[in-house]
Design a protein around this motif. Structure first.
Motif, PDB file in Angstrom:
ATOM      1  N   THR A  91       0.027   8.974   6.388  1.00 54.61           N
ATOM      2  CA  THR A  91      -1.369   9.361   6.177  1.00 54.61           C
ATOM      3  C   THR A  91      -1.503  10.849   5.872  1.00 54.61           C
ATOM      4  OG1 THR A  91      -1.966   7.630   7.781  1.00 54.61           O
ATOM      5  CG2 THR A  91      -3.684   9.209   7.179  1.00 54.61           C
ATOM      6  N   TYR A  92      -0.632  11.665   6.464  1.00 51.66           N
ATOM      7  CA  TYR A  92      -0.672  13.118   6.295  1.00 51.66           C
ATOM      8  C   TYR A  92       0.664  13.601   5.725  1.00 51.66           C
ATOM      9  CZ  TYR A  92      -4.631  12.556   9.472  1.00 51.66           C
ATOM     10  OH  TYR A  92      -5.802  12.158  10.049  1.00 51.66           O
ATOM     11  N   ALA A  93       0.757  14.890   5.456  1.00 45.25           N
ATOM     12  CA  ALA A  93       1.971  15.459   4.854  1.00 45.25           C
ATOM     13  C   ALA A  93       2.656  16.407   5.832  1.00 45.25           C
ATOM     14  CB  ALA A  93       1.612  16.217   3.570  1.00 45.25           C
ATOM     15  N   SER A 143      -9.576  10.956   0.534  1.00 46.81           N
ATOM     16  CA  SER A 143      -8.369  10.174   0.311  1.00 46.81           C
ATOM     17  C   SER A 143      -7.203  10.786   1.068  1.00 46.81           C
ATOM     18  CB  SER A 143      -8.044  10.125  -1.186  1.00 46.81           C
ATOM     19  OG  SER A 143      -9.083   9.477  -1.892  1.00 46.81           O
ATOM     20  N   ALA A 144      -6.424   9.927   1.697  1.00 40.94           N
ATOM     21  CA  ALA A 144      -5.239  10.358   2.428  1.00 40.94           C
ATOM     22  C   ALA A 144      -3.999   9.832   1.725  1.00 40.94           C
ATOM     23  CB  ALA A 144      -5.315   9.855   3.874  1.00 40.94           C
ATOM     24  N   GLY A 145      -2.866   9.855   2.398  1.00 44.38           N
ATOM     25  CA  GLY A 145      -1.610   9.442   1.778  1.00 44.38           C
ATOM     26  C   GLY A 145      -1.545   7.946   1.510  1.00 44.38           C
ATOM     27  N   GLN A 146      -0.731   7.550   0.523  1.00 41.88           N
ATOM     28  CA  GLN A 146      -0.432   6.165   0.185  1.00 41.88           C
ATOM     29  C   GLN A 146      -1.679   5.333  -0.058  1.00 41.88           C
ATOM     30  OE1 GLN A 146       2.587   4.267   2.532  1.00 41.88           O
ATOM     31  NE2 GLN A 146       3.879   6.089   2.622  1.00 41.88           N
ATOM     32  N   GLY A 147      -2.660   5.913  -0.739  1.00 42.95           N
ATOM     33  CA  GLY A 147      -3.863   5.182  -1.094  1.00 42.95           C
ATOM     34  C   GLY A 147      -4.828   4.930   0.047  1.00 42.95           C
ATOM     35  N   TYR A 152     -14.030  10.736   9.328  1.00 42.19           N
ATOM     36  CA  TYR A 152     -14.047  11.412  10.625  1.00 42.19           C
ATOM     37  C   TYR A 152     -15.471  11.377  11.179  1.00 42.19           C
ATOM     38  CZ  TYR A 152      -9.442  13.376   9.524  1.00 42.19           C
ATOM     39  OH  TYR A 152      -8.117  13.534   9.208  1.00 42.19           O
ATOM     40  N   GLY A 153     -15.700  10.527  12.180  1.00 46.38           N
ATOM     41  CA  GLY A 153     -17.013  10.429  12.803  1.00 46.38           C
ATOM     42  C   GLY A 153     -17.093  11.335  14.023  1.00 46.38           C
ATOM     43  N   VAL A 154     -17.496  12.577  13.827  1.00 46.72           N
ATOM     44  CA  VAL A 154     -17.503  13.569  14.908  1.00 46.72           C
ATOM     45  C   VAL A 154     -18.780  13.429  15.733  1.00 46.72           C
ATOM     46  CG1 VAL A 154     -17.362  16.018  15.456  1.00 46.72           C
ATOM     47  CG2 VAL A 154     -16.128  15.114  13.475  1.00 46.72           C
ATOM     48  N   GLN A 155     -18.616  13.420  17.066  1.00 46.59           N
ATOM     49  CA  GLN A 155     -19.738  13.161  17.962  1.00 46.59           C
ATOM     50  C   GLN A 155     -20.016  14.275  18.963  1.00 46.59           C
ATOM     51  OE1 GLN A 155     -18.425   9.150  19.412  1.00 46.59           O
ATOM     52  NE2 GLN A 155     -17.250   9.401  17.529  1.00 46.59           N
ATOM     53  N   THR A 190      -2.564  22.494   6.456  1.00 49.48           N
ATOM     54  CA  THR A 190      -2.456  21.779   5.179  1.00 49.48           C
ATOM     55  C   THR A 190      -1.763  20.428   5.360  1.00 49.48           C
ATOM     56  OG1 THR A 190      -0.403  22.982   4.653  1.00 49.48           O
ATOM     57  CG2 THR A 190      -2.471  23.903   3.817  1.00 49.48           C
ATOM     58  N   PHE A 191      -2.184  19.694   6.385  1.00 47.25           N
ATOM     59  CA  PHE A 191      -1.596  18.376   6.611  1.00 47.25           C
ATOM     60  C   PHE A 191      -2.220  17.306   5.716  1.00 47.25           C
ATOM     61  CE2 PHE A 191      -1.623  20.515  10.862  1.00 47.25           C
ATOM     62  CZ  PHE A 191      -0.278  20.814  10.880  1.00 47.25           C
ATOM     63  N   GLY A 192      -3.456  17.540   5.270  1.00 50.78           N
ATOM     64  CA  GLY A 192      -4.152  16.555   4.450  1.00 50.78           C
ATOM     65  C   GLY A 192      -5.458  17.130   3.945  1.00 50.78           C
ATOM     66  N   PHE A 193      -6.351  16.239   3.447  1.00 54.30           N
ATOM     67  CA  PHE A 193      -7.611  16.730   2.888  1.00 54.30           C
ATOM     68  C   PHE A 193      -8.481  17.379   3.952  1.00 54.30           C
ATOM     69  CE2 PHE A 193      -9.214  12.720   4.553  1.00 54.30           C
ATOM     70  CZ  PHE A 193     -10.484  13.050   4.977  1.00 54.30           C
TER      71      PHE A 193
END
Length: 202
Positions: free
Chosen positions: A64-66, A140-144, A149-152, A180-183
Motif C-alpha cells: 500500500t505504501y513505499a 490512490s495507493a500502491g497496486q491499484g 482517511y476518516g479522521v475523527q 514520503t511513504f505514499g500520497f
C-alpha cells in the motif's frame, strides 16, 4: 469501481525529531489482520523503513505504501495514561506526551463518527483538508488500491523522548520535510489523530 474494502480503526501518531528522523505510528485495535501496530520511519537521509509485527502485516502495508526497507519484528504500542504513548519497535524506543485538542480537533469531534468514517464523506472533505492542512484525505495507493482517511479527533504532541539503536533522536520537532511513504502524510505539527482508514483492494 469494484473491490474489497478493508477497514483499519485506531490512531496515527506522527512526530518529527530535531535530528531529522520522522516517525509515523499506526495503532489499530481493530483491523482485518487483527489488533496490530506498525511503525514507519524516515531517516534524515530520506531512507524509509517499515517496522511491522508480522509478515502478513508487512506484506499488506508494503503493498500500500513505499519503503526502502522492511523489517519484521515485535512492535509494542501502549498508553500507560491518556496523555502518554510508548513505542518499542526494534531499534526505536519512543515516549510521546500529548496535550489538548487544538481548534481543528474540536471541529473534527463535532462530526458524528459514523459519518466521519464514511468514504463518501471523506471525499467531500478532501478539498477543505488540502486547503486547511495541505494534506489529502483520499487518493490512490500502491497496486491499484484506494485509501480514505476518516479522521475523527486530533491532539497535539507536547513532548518526546526517543532513541534509535540507543542514540538520542533529539527533541520534538515539526514533521519536516514531509514523509514520503505514499500520497498521504501527517500534519507538520506533531500529534495523534483518531482515524478510520479504509483501503479498497482491487
Amino acid at each position: 469501481m469494484t473491490g474489497t474494502r478493508l477497514r483499519f480503526d485506531g490512531w496515527i501518531l506522527g512526530v518529527g525529531t530535531s535530528t531529522g528522523t520522522r516517525v509515523v505510528v499506526g495503532h489499530w485495535p481493530r483491523s482485518p489482520l487483527g489488533p496490530l501496530s506498525d511503525v514507519m520511519v524516515q531517516r534524515p537521509d530520506g531512507h524509509r523503513l517499515l517496522l511491522a509485527p508480522s509478515r502478513e502485516a508487512a506484506d499488506f502495508i508494503a503493498a500500500t505504501y513505499a519503503f526502502d526497507e522492511v523489517r519484521v519484528l515485535p512492535v509494542t504500542v501502549a498508553r500507560p495514561d491518556a496523555a502518554t504513548w510508548t513505542v518499542a519497535a526494534g531499534p526505536l524506543a519512543m515516549r510521546v506526551r500529548t496535550g489538548r485538542r487544538p481548534a481543528l480537533g474540536w471541529l473534527l469531534r463535532a462530526v458524528p463518527a459514523p459519518l466521519a468514517r464514511a468514504p463518501a464523506w471523506v471525499r467531500v472533505v478532501d478539498a477543505p483538508a488540502r486547503l486547511l492542512t495541505g494534506l489529502r484525505t483520499t487518493g490512490s495507493a500502491g497496486q491499484g488500491r484506494t485509501e480514505w482517511y476518516g479522521v475523527q479527533d486530533l491532539h497535539a504532541a507536547t513532548g518526546l523522548t526517543a532513541t534509535w539503536d540507543g542514540a538520542p533522536l533529539g527533541h520534538l520537532a515539526p514533521v519536516h520535510p514531509p514523509v514520503t511513504f505514499g500520497f498521504g502524510s501527517v500534519p507538520p505539527r506533531p500529534g495523534v489523530v483518531r482515524v478510520t482508514t479504509t483501503v479498497r483492494v482491487p
